[in-house]
Design an enzyme around this catalytic site. Structure first.
Site, short mmCIF file in Angstrom:
data_model
loop_
_atom_site.label_atom_id
_atom_site.label_comp_id
_atom_site.label_asym_id
_atom_site.label_seq_id
_atom_site.Cartn_x
_atom_site.Cartn_y
_atom_site.Cartn_z
N ASP A 157 7.73 18.40 -7.46
CA ASP A 157 7.77 19.55 -6.55
C ASP A 157 6.70 19.34 -5.48
OD1 ASP A 157 7.93 21.94 -5.20
OD2 ASP A 157 7.15 23.16 -6.85
N PHE A 158 7.13 19.01 -4.27
CA PHE A 158 6.18 18.81 -3.18
C PHE A 158 5.86 20.15 -2.52
CE2 PHE A 158 8.85 14.95 -3.44
CZ PHE A 158 7.88 14.11 -3.95
N ASP B 99 14.02 17.97 -0.28
CA ASP B 99 14.78 18.37 -1.49
C ASP B 99 15.46 17.17 -2.15
OD1 ASP B 99 14.25 21.07 -1.63
OD2 ASP B 99 16.03 21.68 -0.50
N GLN C 36 9.02 26.85 1.45
CA GLN C 36 9.42 25.54 0.91
C GLN C 36 10.93 25.37 0.99
OE1 GLN C 36 7.88 23.91 -2.92
NE2 GLN C 36 6.58 25.74 -2.93
N ASN D 260 8.45 -3.47 3.22
CA ASN D 260 7.04 -3.16 3.49
C ASN D 260 6.63 -3.44 4.92
OD1 ASN D 260 4.24 -2.71 3.01
ND2 ASN D 260 3.94 -4.88 2.61
N GLU E 265 12.86 15.45 -4.07
CA GLU E 265 12.49 16.27 -5.23
C GLU E 265 13.52 16.11 -6.35
OE1 GLU E 265 11.76 20.33 -4.04
OE2 GLU E 265 9.66 19.87 -3.58
N HIS F 19 0.84 -1.20 0.00
CA HIS F 19 0.00 0.00 0.00
C HIS F 19 0.87 1.25 0.00
CE1 HIS F 19 -3.10 -2.69 1.64
NE2 HIS F 19 -3.99 -1.74 1.46
#
Ligand code: MN
Ligand code: MN
Length: 287
Positions: A265-266, A256, A275, A156, A259, A125
């Site tokens: 881009d979160f 970062d 950010q 997991n 990213e 999940h």
């Protein structure tokens, strides 16, 4: 004891409780706000996904329980995004009704409940079953195969699951969390060894599993409450059995870092200057 100190005592106890939970990175609010459910993509759409059949490798799917960008070449999500607070938590049992996601365009291959069987990888999940336990419908939605990646069992079930539990423990202690997770790269090592793809449709087995989490106190107007002190946690974990040799918190990286690796881009709805600060930090709260 002086009367003025007695009056202050509840506030002091209250404040120190929250400091224990949040570590040094979150300033306790004067009032903890209402516990709500929020838009699962409130902090942004990390890849600019759209619900356009021509955008097959960055196809937006919005469900009440989570949102995701689906990749019709990999046959997994690029990312899954969800909000977690105690408003999503209840006492519903795990439904275990793994099934194909029939909301995919009908002309596309749909991963089936059995597509990972005997592969040596779990149906892992992204949005966890245990994060959606307030209703049967909510829990059942987490068993759609678009929410699953082929995940090494010892990744997991051990450090990944432990981090999921840690996040829920924060939700149970007065926080709300914005979580995004996904697969990255090609080739993992499950219980049958190294594997790159599954089945004739070549479902991609990722090389890494990652997650980014933003943590704030329960309250309203969440974007406006994110500031330079807001806690973020990045996790970057090999999709290998050996992932279980270390605890989840030793896999912490900056947002970062993730990213850069993913190109996403979160928290794009958060002002860029904020950010910049919260995404550069590596969470170091003692666990
Ligand atoms: Mn799992
Ligand atoms: Mn960002």
């Amino acid at each position: 004891m002086k009367k003025s100190l007695l009056l202050l005592l509840p506030l002091i106890i209250f404040t120190s409780c929250y400091e224990q939970v949040g570590g040094g990175n979150i300033t306790p609010p004067e009032v903890v706000g209402p516990v709500t459910r929020e838009d699962n993509m409130l902090m942004g759409n990390p890849s600019g996904a759209t619900n356009d059949i021509l955008n097959a490798d960055n196809y937006l799917m919005v469900k009440p329980q989570y949102s995701l960008s689906y990749n019709n070449t990999k046959h997994t999500a690029n990312w899954v995004s969800w909000h977690l607070s105690s408003a999503w938590l209840g006492s519903i049992d795990r439904q275990d009704d793994f099934r194909a996601d029939l909301s995919l365009p009908v002309s596309w291959f749909a991963v089936q409940n059995y597509s990972f069987s005997k592969s040596g990888f779990d149906r892992g999940h992204m949005c966890p079953s245990a994060d959606r336990t307030a209703s049967v419908g909510d829990n059942s939605a987490t068993f759609l195969m678009t929410n699953m990646i082929p995940q090494a069992p010892d990744n997991n079930q051990i450090p990944w699951a432990n981090f999921e539990m840690y996040c829920r423990s924060l939700a149970e202690k007065g926080y709300e969390l914005y979580i995004i997770s996904g697969p990255q790269g090609v080739g993992g090592t499950g219980s049958n060894g190294y594997t790159e793809t599954l089945g004739s449709a070549a479902i991609v087995v990722p090389k890494y599993t990652w997650k980014v989490v933003l943590v704030i106190y329960n309250g309203n107007n969440d974007i406006s409450r994110v500031n330079e002190k807001t806690r973020t946690i990045g996790i970057w974990m090999p999709n290998e059995q050996s992932a279980s040799t270390k605890p989840w918190y030793s896999y912490r990286v900056s947002v970062d870092f993730i990213e850069e690796k993913t190109g996403f881009d979160f928290y794009s709805k958060v002002p860029a200057d904020i950010q910049k600060v919260i995404e550069a930090r590596i969470d170091n709260v003692a666990i």
